[in-house]
Design an enzyme around this catalytic site. Structure first.
Site, PDB file in Angstrom:
ATOM      1  N   HIS A 192       0.837  -1.198   0.000  1.00  5.46           N
ATOM      2  CA  HIS A 192       0.000   0.000   0.000  1.00  5.46           C
ATOM      3  C   HIS A 192       0.873   1.250   0.000  1.00  5.46           C
ATOM      4  O   HIS A 192       0.689   2.165  -0.820  1.00  5.46           O
ATOM      5  CB  HIS A 192      -0.906  -0.041   1.230  1.00  5.46           C
ATOM      6  CG  HIS A 192      -1.750   1.174   1.428  1.00  5.46           C
ATOM      7  ND1 HIS A 192      -3.124   1.152   1.309  1.00  5.46           N
ATOM      8  CD2 HIS A 192      -1.439   2.456   1.768  1.00  5.46           C
ATOM      9  CE1 HIS A 192      -3.613   2.353   1.547  1.00  5.46           C
ATOM     10  NE2 HIS A 192      -2.600   3.168   1.834  1.00  5.46           N
ATOM     11  N   GLU A 193       1.838   1.296   0.923  1.00  8.21           N
ATOM     12  CA  GLU A 193       2.710   2.463   1.007  1.00  8.21           C
ATOM     13  C   GLU A 193       3.638   2.555  -0.195  1.00  8.21           C
ATOM     14  O   GLU A 193       3.940   3.650  -0.675  1.00  8.21           O
ATOM     15  CB  GLU A 193       3.518   2.423   2.309  1.00  8.21           C
ATOM     16  CG  GLU A 193       2.669   2.436   3.567  1.00  8.21           C
ATOM     17  CD  GLU A 193       1.695   3.610   3.621  1.00  8.21           C
ATOM     18  OE1 GLU A 193       2.029   4.692   3.079  1.00  8.21           O
ATOM     19  OE2 GLU A 193       0.604   3.447   4.180  1.00  8.21           O
TER      20      GLU A 193
END
Length: 252
Positions: free
Chosen positions: A56-57
């Site tokens: 996600h990051e």
């Protein structure tokens, strides 16, 4: 880009959990609850969700890098190293604890982006959306795997629940609440007054939202219902996910 040893270790934990879940006795969940199966589900879900949080990051960082913020590479955000994404305790350990306690996948790490370096407003919006879209992609891939790959029932239950968690993570993150990615996607198009309001409430607005999840059951139930409405058309099995959730939250 070379994955960090920590990220590979997280994947190894998930794989080990998958073996335990596959070879444990999932038929006794409602009675004796086989420890091997329970441990496998917990390890696969925690390891898989931690890996997806890292992706996600990384999604934020990759789109920002391609969109003009080349400092991202120097900050180490493209290494899939969880230590690079803000504070490890606040960004990863606490969300994992809340996931274990309540089954709610709270947002985790943060990539510090120089939004002034991004090419335009559309790039800024896609930078915010890249994170939750990665969760949606991971969830869809897990659903596809559970549909097409023959697997032991225990592994099927664990992967089904992990897929549903990805949908819930996607849903929470795209809410237009200051501090979440949904707000970040809208922010470039908002008035200066709205952006200033968002900046003022950003530190505590997500905390209020999560308090509603834990204190008011209808709010939590509504979000799980919406997540299920995304999950099932992609091939997810609601019954299998429910069994996986019961194994993951085994003390309830």
């Amino acid at each position: 880009m070379r994955p960090s040893p920590i990220f590979l270790g997280i994947l190894a934990v998930a794989v080990a959990g998958g073996f335990l879940a596959a070879y444990g006795d999932s038929t006794t969940l409602l009675s004796s609850r086989d420890p091997m199966f329970i441990a496998g589900v917990v390890l696969l879900v925690l390891g898989g969700w931690m890996a997806s949080l890292t992706l996600h990051e990384f999604g934020h960082a990759f789109v920002a890098f391609r969109g003009g913020d080349h400092e991202i590479a120097h900050k180490g955000y493209l290494s899939l190293d969880v230590r690079r994404y803000a504070d490890p305790v606040l960004s990863f350990v606490l969300p994992l604890i809340f996931l274990v306690i309540g089954g709610i996948p709270l947002p985790g790490g943060a990539v510090w982006i120089n939004r002034g370096a991004l090419r335009n407003r559309a790039t800024a919006s896609w930078t915010s959306l890249a994170g939750p879209l990665s969760n949606l992609a991971v969830g869809a891939a897990l659903c596809l795997a559970t549909m097409l790959i023959p697997m032991a029932s225990g592994l099927f239950y664990a992967m089904s629940y992990l897929a549903l968690l990805q949908m819930m993570t996607f849903l929470i993150n795209i809410l237009p609440v200051p501090g979440l990615d949904g707000w970040g996607a809208l922010e470039p198009y908002l008035s200066p007054q709205a952006r200033a309001f968002g900046a003022r409430v950003r530190p505590w607005a997500p905390l209020v939202l999560f308090a509603l999840f834990f204190l008011f059951r209808p709010v939590s139930d509504l979000l799980w219902t919406i997540a299920g409405a995304i999950y099932e058309p992609l091939g997810g099995n609601a019954v299998a996910a429910a069994i996986g959730q019961k194994a993951f939250l085994f003390w309830r």
